[in-house]
Design an enzyme around this catalytic site. Structure first.
Site, PDB file in Angstrom:
ATOM      1  CB  SER A 181      -1.008   0.200   1.275  1.00  0.00           C
ATOM      2  OG  SER A 181      -1.978   0.943   1.333  1.00  0.00           O
ATOM      3  CD  GLU A 199     -15.078  11.982 -10.254  1.00  0.00           C
ATOM      4  OE1 GLU A 199     -14.585  12.761 -10.829  1.00  0.00           O
ATOM      5  OE2 GLU A 199     -15.915  11.727  -9.250  1.00  0.00           O
ATOM      6  CG  HIS A 224      -5.627   0.002  -2.136  1.00  0.00           C
ATOM      7  ND1 HIS A 224      -5.720  -1.061  -1.244  1.00  0.00           N
ATOM      8  CD2 HIS A 224      -4.574   0.852  -1.422  1.00  0.00           C
ATOM      9  CE1 HIS A 224      -4.821  -1.143   0.069  1.00  0.00           C
ATOM     10  NE2 HIS A 224      -4.332   0.197  -0.086  1.00  0.00           N
TER      11      HIS A 224
END
Length: 341
Positions: A181, A199, A224
Protein backbone atom coordinates in the site's frame (compact mmCIF):
# COMPACT_ATOMS: atom_id res chain seq x y z
CA UNK A 1 21.26 40.55 -32.22
CA UNK A 2 20.19 38.75 -35.34
CA UNK A 3 18.32 35.48 -34.95
CA UNK A 4 17.96 32.96 -37.74
CA UNK A 5 14.52 31.46 -38.18
CA UNK A 6 13.93 28.36 -40.24
CA UNK A 7 10.52 28.13 -41.85
CA UNK A 8 9.04 24.82 -42.99
CA UNK A 9 6.32 24.72 -45.61
CA UNK A 10 3.19 23.16 -44.14
CA UNK A 11 1.16 23.18 -47.32
CA UNK A 12 -1.59 25.12 -45.52
CA UNK A 13 -2.24 27.05 -42.34
CA UNK A 14 -0.31 26.30 -39.13
CA UNK A 15 -3.15 24.36 -37.51
CA UNK A 16 -3.54 21.96 -40.44
CA UNK A 17 0.23 21.50 -40.63
CA UNK A 18 0.36 20.62 -36.93
CA UNK A 19 -2.52 18.15 -37.37
CA UNK A 20 -0.77 16.42 -40.27
CA UNK A 21 2.47 16.13 -38.30
CA UNK A 22 0.62 14.54 -35.36
CA UNK A 23 -1.22 12.13 -37.71
CA UNK A 24 2.05 11.20 -39.41
CA UNK A 25 3.76 10.60 -36.07
CA UNK A 26 0.88 8.41 -34.90
CA UNK A 27 0.90 6.40 -38.12
CA UNK A 28 4.65 5.91 -37.98
CA UNK A 29 4.61 4.89 -34.30
CA UNK A 30 1.72 2.48 -34.76
CA UNK A 31 3.54 0.84 -37.66
CA UNK A 32 6.85 0.59 -35.86
CA UNK A 33 5.46 -0.46 -32.47
CA UNK A 34 2.57 -2.71 -33.38
CA UNK A 35 1.63 -5.23 -30.71
CA UNK A 36 -0.64 -7.36 -32.93
CA UNK A 37 0.10 -11.06 -33.05
CA UNK A 38 3.68 -11.91 -32.15
CA UNK A 39 5.08 -8.47 -32.99
CA UNK A 40 6.72 -6.50 -30.19
CA UNK A 41 7.90 -2.90 -30.04
CA UNK A 42 11.56 -2.37 -30.78
CA UNK A 43 13.91 -2.65 -27.84
CA UNK A 44 14.43 0.58 -25.99
CA UNK A 45 18.07 1.38 -25.25
CA UNK A 46 19.05 3.10 -22.03
CA UNK A 47 20.70 6.49 -22.32
CA UNK A 48 23.84 7.54 -20.46
CA UNK A 49 21.77 9.51 -17.95
CA UNK A 50 19.98 6.32 -16.88
CA UNK A 51 23.07 4.59 -15.58
CA UNK A 52 23.98 4.55 -11.90
CA UNK A 53 25.43 2.21 -9.30
CA UNK A 54 24.53 -1.45 -9.88
CA UNK A 55 21.76 -2.94 -7.77
CA UNK A 56 22.00 -6.49 -6.42
CA UNK A 57 18.81 -6.42 -4.37
CA UNK A 58 15.16 -7.11 -4.93
CA UNK A 59 11.99 -5.05 -4.43
CA UNK A 60 8.63 -6.62 -3.60
CA UNK A 61 5.97 -3.98 -4.22
CA UNK A 62 2.47 -4.93 -3.05
CA UNK A 63 -0.83 -3.28 -3.98
CA UNK A 64 -2.23 -3.65 -0.46
CA UNK A 65 -4.48 -6.10 1.39
CA UNK A 66 -2.21 -9.07 0.79
CA UNK A 67 -3.41 -12.37 2.26
CA UNK A 68 -2.17 -12.74 5.82
CA UNK A 69 -4.59 -15.29 7.23
CA UNK A 70 -3.21 -18.68 8.20
CA UNK A 71 -5.78 -20.62 6.14
CA UNK A 72 -5.04 -18.66 2.92
CA UNK A 73 -2.29 -19.28 0.36
CA UNK A 74 -0.32 -16.18 1.43
CA UNK A 75 1.56 -16.33 -1.88
CA UNK A 76 2.98 -12.82 -1.64
CA UNK A 77 4.23 -13.06 1.93
CA UNK A 78 5.63 -16.50 1.12
CA UNK A 79 7.54 -14.75 -1.66
CA UNK A 80 8.85 -12.25 0.91
CA UNK A 81 9.97 -14.96 3.32
CA UNK A 82 11.47 -16.87 0.40
CA UNK A 83 14.01 -14.05 0.16
CA UNK A 84 15.37 -14.78 3.62
CA UNK A 85 18.32 -17.07 4.16
CA UNK A 86 17.71 -17.54 7.85
CA UNK A 87 18.31 -13.83 8.47
CA UNK A 88 16.30 -11.07 10.07
CA UNK A 89 13.05 -9.51 8.83
CA UNK A 90 12.60 -5.86 9.83
CA UNK A 91 8.97 -4.71 9.93
CA UNK A 92 8.69 -0.91 9.70
CA UNK A 93 5.30 0.51 10.73
CA UNK A 94 6.20 4.21 10.38
CA UNK A 95 3.39 4.81 7.85
CA UNK A 96 0.63 3.49 10.11
CA UNK A 97 -1.62 5.27 12.61
CA UNK A 98 -1.96 1.98 14.51
CA UNK A 99 1.55 0.47 14.59
CA UNK A 100 0.74 -1.37 17.80
CA UNK A 101 -1.97 -3.34 15.99
CA UNK A 102 -0.09 -4.03 12.75
CA UNK A 103 3.19 -5.14 14.26
CA UNK A 104 1.87 -8.22 16.18
CA UNK A 105 -0.06 -9.33 13.11
CA UNK A 106 2.97 -9.23 10.80
CA UNK A 107 5.20 -10.72 13.48
CA UNK A 108 2.85 -13.70 13.83
CA UNK A 109 2.54 -14.12 10.05
CA UNK A 110 6.26 -14.04 9.33
CA UNK A 111 6.98 -16.43 12.20
CA UNK A 112 4.31 -18.83 10.94
CA UNK A 113 6.05 -18.73 7.55
CA UNK A 114 9.34 -19.78 9.11
CA UNK A 115 11.13 -16.52 10.02
CA UNK A 116 12.48 -16.73 13.55
CA UNK A 117 14.16 -13.33 13.78
CA UNK A 118 11.45 -10.69 13.19
CA UNK A 119 11.99 -7.23 14.67
CA UNK A 120 9.89 -4.07 14.82
CA UNK A 121 10.93 -0.59 13.71
CA UNK A 122 8.57 2.26 14.49
CA UNK A 123 9.54 5.91 14.04
CA UNK A 124 7.25 8.21 16.00
CA UNK A 125 9.38 11.31 15.47
CA UNK A 126 12.16 12.13 13.04
CA UNK A 127 14.13 13.66 15.90
CA UNK A 128 14.25 10.29 17.65
CA UNK A 129 15.70 8.67 14.56
CA UNK A 130 18.36 11.37 14.24
CA UNK A 131 19.46 10.73 17.84
CA UNK A 132 19.35 6.93 17.53
CA UNK A 133 19.54 5.74 13.90
CA UNK A 134 19.30 2.03 14.91
CA UNK A 135 21.81 0.96 12.25
CA UNK A 136 22.46 -2.29 14.09
CA UNK A 137 19.08 -3.56 12.84
CA UNK A 138 20.68 -4.35 9.47
CA UNK A 139 23.25 -6.73 10.97
CA UNK A 140 22.19 -10.15 9.72
CA UNK A 141 19.04 -8.80 8.04
CA UNK A 142 17.67 -10.15 4.74
CA UNK A 143 14.34 -8.30 4.38
CA UNK A 144 13.08 -4.79 5.22
CA UNK A 145 9.26 -4.54 5.08
CA UNK A 146 7.15 -1.33 5.01
CA UNK A 147 3.54 -1.70 6.15
CA UNK A 148 0.68 0.43 4.81
CA UNK A 149 -0.58 3.76 6.06
CA UNK A 150 0.38 7.20 4.73
CA UNK A 151 3.38 7.40 2.42
CA UNK A 152 4.26 10.96 3.43
CA UNK A 153 4.90 9.70 6.96
CA UNK A 154 7.60 7.43 5.53
CA UNK A 155 9.40 10.13 3.57
CA UNK A 156 9.08 12.94 6.12
CA UNK A 157 10.41 10.81 8.98
CA UNK A 158 12.88 8.58 7.18
CA UNK A 159 14.25 10.24 4.01
CA UNK A 160 17.66 11.86 4.30
CA UNK A 161 18.59 10.11 7.57
CA UNK A 162 21.50 7.78 8.20
CA UNK A 163 19.03 4.91 8.52
CA UNK A 164 17.62 5.66 5.07
CA UNK A 165 21.15 5.71 3.62
CA UNK A 166 21.82 2.36 5.31
CA UNK A 167 18.58 0.98 3.86
CA UNK A 168 19.61 2.00 0.34
CA UNK A 169 23.03 0.40 0.81
CA UNK A 170 21.33 -2.74 2.16
CA UNK A 171 19.25 -2.89 -1.03
CA UNK A 172 22.15 -2.21 -3.38
CA UNK A 173 24.22 -4.98 -1.79
CA UNK A 174 21.54 -7.64 -2.20
CA UNK A 175 18.89 -7.12 0.47
CA UNK A 176 15.16 -7.29 -0.21
CA UNK A 177 12.99 -4.22 0.41
CA UNK A 178 9.25 -4.90 0.43
CA UNK A 179 6.28 -2.61 0.95
CA UNK A 180 2.50 -2.77 0.83
CA UNK A 181 0.00 0.00 0.00
CA UNK A 182 1.71 3.24 1.12
CA UNK A 183 4.88 1.19 1.43
CA UNK A 184 4.51 0.42 -2.28
CA UNK A 185 4.06 4.00 -3.49
CA UNK A 186 7.13 5.19 -1.62
CA UNK A 187 9.44 2.86 -3.57
CA UNK A 188 9.26 5.06 -6.67
CA UNK A 189 11.37 8.07 -7.54
CA UNK A 190 8.18 10.14 -7.64
CA UNK A 191 5.25 8.96 -5.54
CA UNK A 192 1.58 9.60 -6.14
CA UNK A 193 0.19 10.80 -2.82
CA UNK A 194 -3.43 11.64 -3.61
CA UNK A 195 -5.90 12.36 -6.39
CA UNK A 196 -9.49 11.69 -7.42
CA UNK A 197 -10.31 7.98 -7.82
CA UNK A 198 -13.10 6.34 -9.77
CA UNK A 199 -13.44 9.00 -12.45
CA UNK A 200 -11.97 10.00 -15.79
CA UNK A 201 -9.16 12.47 -15.16
CA UNK A 202 -9.82 16.16 -15.75
CA UNK A 203 -6.99 18.57 -16.37
CA UNK A 204 -7.66 20.73 -13.33
CA UNK A 205 -7.89 17.87 -10.84
CA UNK A 206 -5.05 18.04 -8.38
CA UNK A 207 -2.64 15.14 -8.33
CA UNK A 208 -0.45 15.47 -5.29
CA UNK A 209 2.95 14.01 -6.05
CA UNK A 210 6.12 14.12 -3.98
CA UNK A 211 9.63 12.65 -4.05
CA UNK A 212 9.71 8.99 -2.99
CA UNK A 213 12.64 6.96 -1.71
CA UNK A 214 13.81 6.38 -5.28
CA UNK A 215 14.49 2.64 -5.20
CA UNK A 216 12.74 2.31 -8.59
CA UNK A 217 13.51 5.08 -11.07
CA UNK A 218 11.31 6.52 -13.80
CA UNK A 219 8.12 5.07 -12.35
CA UNK A 220 4.97 6.20 -10.58
CA UNK A 221 3.25 3.52 -8.49
CA UNK A 222 -0.43 3.44 -7.50
CA UNK A 223 -1.98 0.77 -5.29
CA UNK A 224 -5.47 -0.61 -4.45
CA UNK A 225 -5.75 0.00 -8.17
CA UNK A 226 -8.80 -1.73 -9.69
CA UNK A 227 -10.58 -1.79 -6.34
CA UNK A 228 -10.58 2.02 -6.12
CA UNK A 229 -10.85 2.79 -9.84
CA UNK A 230 -7.54 4.62 -10.18
CA UNK A 231 -6.84 4.25 -13.91
CA UNK A 232 -7.85 7.86 -14.58
CA UNK A 233 -5.42 9.37 -12.11
CA UNK A 234 -2.55 7.12 -13.22
CA UNK A 235 -3.03 8.24 -16.82
CA UNK A 236 -3.16 11.82 -15.59
CA UNK A 237 0.15 11.32 -13.82
CA UNK A 238 2.01 9.90 -16.84
CA UNK A 239 0.47 12.57 -19.08
CA UNK A 240 2.25 15.19 -16.99
CA UNK A 241 5.60 13.49 -17.55
CA UNK A 242 5.66 10.75 -20.23
CA UNK A 243 9.17 9.71 -19.18
CA UNK A 244 7.65 7.84 -16.23
CA UNK A 245 6.09 4.39 -16.46
CA UNK A 246 2.82 4.21 -14.51
CA UNK A 247 2.35 1.02 -12.49
CA UNK A 248 -1.11 0.32 -11.05
CA UNK A 249 -1.12 -2.68 -8.70
CA UNK A 250 -4.30 -4.41 -7.53
CA UNK A 251 -4.85 -5.62 -3.99
CA UNK A 252 -3.34 -9.00 -3.04
CA UNK A 253 -0.99 -8.54 -6.00
CA UNK A 254 2.70 -7.69 -6.14
CA UNK A 255 5.60 -7.13 -8.49
CA UNK A 256 9.00 -8.64 -7.73
CA UNK A 257 11.63 -6.31 -9.16
CA UNK A 258 15.04 -7.81 -9.85
CA UNK A 259 18.07 -5.50 -9.93
CA UNK A 260 15.91 -2.61 -11.11
CA UNK A 261 15.78 -4.26 -14.54
CA UNK A 262 12.56 -6.31 -14.74
CA UNK A 263 9.66 -7.47 -12.63
CA UNK A 264 7.38 -10.51 -12.33
CA UNK A 265 3.77 -10.46 -11.13
CA UNK A 266 2.56 -12.54 -8.18
CA UNK A 267 -0.95 -12.62 -6.72
CA UNK A 268 -4.62 -12.83 -7.57
CA UNK A 269 -5.08 -9.46 -9.29
CA UNK A 270 -3.51 -7.54 -12.16
CA UNK A 271 -0.74 -5.03 -12.70
CA UNK A 272 -1.46 -2.22 -15.17
CA UNK A 273 1.50 -0.68 -17.00
CA UNK A 274 0.85 2.73 -18.58
CA UNK A 275 3.67 3.63 -20.97
CA UNK A 276 3.39 7.18 -22.31
CA UNK A 277 6.83 7.39 -23.93
CA UNK A 278 5.34 7.26 -27.44
CA UNK A 279 2.48 9.65 -26.73
CA UNK A 280 2.00 11.99 -29.69
CA UNK A 281 -0.40 14.48 -28.11
CA UNK A 282 -1.96 15.45 -24.78
CA UNK A 283 -4.08 18.47 -23.94
CA UNK A 284 -2.88 18.58 -20.33
CA UNK A 285 -1.15 21.95 -20.82
CA UNK A 286 -3.44 23.45 -23.46
CA UNK A 287 -7.07 23.26 -22.33
CA UNK A 288 -9.18 24.74 -19.53
CA UNK A 289 -9.00 23.03 -16.16
CA UNK A 290 -12.49 21.50 -16.37
CA UNK A 291 -11.70 19.70 -19.65
CA UNK A 292 -11.31 15.93 -19.75
CA UNK A 293 -7.80 14.64 -20.38
CA UNK A 294 -6.82 13.67 -23.95
CA UNK A 295 -3.89 11.30 -24.38
CA UNK A 296 -3.04 9.84 -27.80
CA UNK A 297 -1.02 6.69 -28.45
CA UNK A 298 -0.46 5.69 -24.83
CA UNK A 299 0.35 1.98 -24.41
CA UNK A 300 -1.47 0.02 -21.70
CA UNK A 301 -0.39 -3.48 -20.67
CA UNK A 302 -2.34 -5.66 -18.23
CA UNK A 303 -0.22 -8.35 -16.56
CA UNK A 304 -1.31 -11.19 -14.30
CA UNK A 305 0.52 -13.75 -12.19
CA UNK A 306 3.58 -15.17 -13.91
CA UNK A 307 3.83 -12.37 -16.49
CA UNK A 308 6.92 -10.17 -16.51
CA UNK A 309 7.99 -6.77 -17.76
CA UNK A 310 11.42 -5.51 -18.83
CA UNK A 311 11.84 -2.00 -17.43
CA UNK A 312 14.79 -1.24 -19.74
CA UNK A 313 13.15 -2.13 -23.06
CA UNK A 314 9.56 -1.57 -21.84
CA UNK A 315 8.49 -4.99 -23.15
CA UNK A 316 6.03 -7.39 -21.46
CA UNK A 317 6.41 -11.16 -21.58
CA UNK A 318 3.94 -13.92 -20.78
CA UNK A 319 4.55 -16.48 -18.07
CA UNK A 320 2.27 -19.22 -16.72
CA UNK A 321 0.86 -18.69 -13.22
CA UNK A 322 1.14 -22.39 -12.35
CA UNK A 323 4.85 -22.41 -13.21
CA UNK A 324 5.48 -19.64 -10.69
CA UNK A 325 3.43 -21.42 -8.04
CA UNK A 326 5.41 -24.63 -8.55
CA UNK A 327 8.68 -22.72 -8.12
CA UNK A 328 7.37 -21.19 -4.91
CA UNK A 329 6.26 -24.58 -3.58
CA UNK A 330 9.64 -26.08 -4.48
CA UNK A 331 11.46 -23.33 -2.59
CA UNK A 332 9.57 -24.27 0.59
CA UNK A 333 10.92 -27.81 0.37
CA UNK A 334 14.46 -26.61 -0.32
CA UNK A 335 15.25 -23.84 2.18
CA UNK A 336 17.48 -21.11 0.80
CA UNK A 337 16.21 -21.52 -2.75
CA UNK A 338 14.88 -18.36 -4.35
CA UNK A 339 11.11 -18.24 -4.64
CA UNK A 340 10.70 -16.82 -8.12
CA UNK A 341 14.02 -16.96 -9.91
Amino acid sequence: MARATRTRRAGGNGHNGKTRRIDAAQSRTQTERSSDGDLLPPARTAGPAESRRPVAGRLIIIGGHEDREKDSERLILREVTGCTKGGRVIVCTVASDVPGELWPEYQRTFQELGCEDVVHLDIERRADLLLNPSLDLFEGADVFFFTGGAQLKITTRLAGTRLCAALEEFYRRGGTVAGTSAGASVMAETMLVSGVSGETHRIGETLQMAPGLGFLRDTIIDQHFAERGRIGRLLGAVAQNPRFIGLGIDENTAIIVEREESFTVVGSGAVYVADAEDVTYTNVAEEESERTLSLFNVRLHVLSQGDSFDLRTRRPAHGFAKTLERKLDRSEHFPGAEATH
